[in-house]
Enzyme design. Sequence first.
Site, mmCIF file in Angstrom:
data_model
loop_
_atom_site.group_PDB
_atom_site.id
_atom_site.type_symbol
_atom_site.label_atom_id
_atom_site.label_comp_id
_atom_site.label_asym_id
_atom_site.label_seq_id
_atom_site.Cartn_x
_atom_site.Cartn_y
_atom_site.Cartn_z
ATOM 1 N N LYS A 203 0.876 -1.178 0.000
ATOM 2 C CA LYS A 203 0.000 0.000 0.000
ATOM 3 C C LYS A 203 0.906 1.220 0.000
ATOM 4 C CE LYS A 203 -3.521 2.176 3.012
ATOM 5 N NZ LYS A 203 -3.897 2.298 4.447
ATOM 6 N N HIS A 222 -6.522 1.823 14.377
ATOM 7 C CA HIS A 222 -6.852 0.487 13.869
ATOM 8 C C HIS A 222 -5.707 -0.471 14.181
ATOM 9 C CE1 HIS A 222 -4.104 2.003 10.833
ATOM 10 N NE2 HIS A 222 -3.911 0.758 10.429
ATOM 11 N N ASP A 224 -3.798 -3.724 12.060
ATOM 12 C CA ASP A 224 -3.754 -4.250 10.693
ATOM 13 C C ASP A 224 -4.330 -5.661 10.719
ATOM 14 O OD1 ASP A 224 -2.524 -1.881 10.017
ATOM 15 O OD2 ASP A 224 -0.504 -2.718 9.932
ATOM 16 N N HIS A 278 -2.728 1.483 16.185
ATOM 17 C CA HIS A 278 -1.961 2.639 15.703
ATOM 18 C C HIS A 278 -2.831 3.554 14.850
ATOM 19 C CE1 HIS A 278 -1.567 -0.619 12.747
ATOM 20 N NE2 HIS A 278 -1.395 0.321 11.826
HETATM 21 C C1 OGA Z 1 -1.824 1.656 7.439
HETATM 22 C C2 OGA Z 1 -0.993 2.368 8.432
HETATM 23 C C3 OGA Z 1 0.833 3.840 8.929
HETATM 24 C C4 OGA Z 1 1.676 4.900 8.316
HETATM 25 O O1 OGA Z 1 -1.852 2.089 6.276
HETATM 26 O O2 OGA Z 1 -2.445 0.640 7.835
HETATM 27 O O3 OGA Z 1 -1.131 2.085 9.586
HETATM 28 O O4 OGA Z 1 2.714 5.214 8.903
HETATM 29 N N1 OGA Z 1 -0.097 3.289 8.020
HETATM 30 O O5 OGA Z 1 1.308 5.457 7.284
HETATM 31 NI NI NI Z 2 -1.987 0.157 9.821
#
Ligand code: OGA
Ligand code: NI
Length: 336
Positions: A203, A222, A224, A278
């Site tokens: 992502k 959330h 993961d 987080h």
């Molecule tokens: C996510 C996430 C954290 C970040 O996309 O699930 O927690 O540092 N990203 O962007």
């Molecule tokens: Ni995340």
Amino acid sequence: MEVERVQTIAHKSKNTTIPSMFVRSETESPGTTTVQGVKLGVPIIDFSNPDEVKVQNEIIEASKEWGMFQIVNHEIPNEVIRKLQSVGKEFFELPQDEKEVYAKPVIGSDVSSEGYGTKHQKELSGKRGWVDHFFHIIWPPSSVNYSCWPNNPTSYREVNEEYGKYLRRVSNKLFNIMLVGLGFEENELKSVADENELIHLLKINYYPPCPCPDLVLGVPPHTDMCYITLLIPNEVEGLQASRDGQWYDVKYVPNALIIHVGDQMQILSNGKYKAVLHRTTVNKDETRMSWPVFIEPKPENEVGPHPKFVNQENPPKYKTKKYKDYAYCKLNKIPQ
Ligand code: OGA
Ligand code: NI
């Protein structure tokens, strides 16, 4: 229906106010809910330490106590990371219509389907995150669909494949250590989770600058839903973790790989390992970007507590179901 991208909204709201759908209440906004002046001392683990037993113990301990750690000296060359960041940034800086070619369908899409997107479904709080994203699978080859990957910049594919190659060395090593730490024998690992079968879903998060960063969140709180996440951020800080019910900034460590323990590791271990809660904040002047790779089961695979951790005294804490059903409930906020 066209979804308005946060990048476009950010451009329009430069130096002015932002739409109220992004403005958090006092109980949620980072300005009011972050412990100020402290950086969370998430464990930093040196992968190049010749004392392998020590490295293993640190990983196992951090997975139980924190659900999060940072790995340094992971052997992914800095140049490979720099290029990954550079091609991702170039893609997000393309004219909007060129990015929209990769847009995920609005109807029936969810955050795990591949392509360019913005989470348009509101959270329970009725608010939206200040972030756009791109998802595509990078491994295994049988699950990769190159037509979902950006064609521009032209080196995008080569650079991402190169990163994936190095990343898998780290993810495989981590996975093995974490499973051995639960008491699995080397010869059992393949049957628990075959590393060649695990989906590696990349992502890219793109958090544009925001005139009022204290009032908005990037991604809301959330855990993961995968087994583990391996994340590379750019140098703009913004990751926060919850510890003892409080929110803290996580220290930015240059060239470190940030690891999150996800729901499936917690479920498989029947709660021995903890998924970390987080969220992210955004910056007033700078664009924050991050590249998490989620290591997850195939959609049809059954996930649940492993029989090894279930007995009379330790009943299963989680249901066993197909990963795709787990993901559906999680994304639609339906109890599991
Ligand atoms: C996510 C996430 C954290 C970040 O996309 O699930 O927690 O540092 N990203 O962007
Ligand atoms: Ni995340």
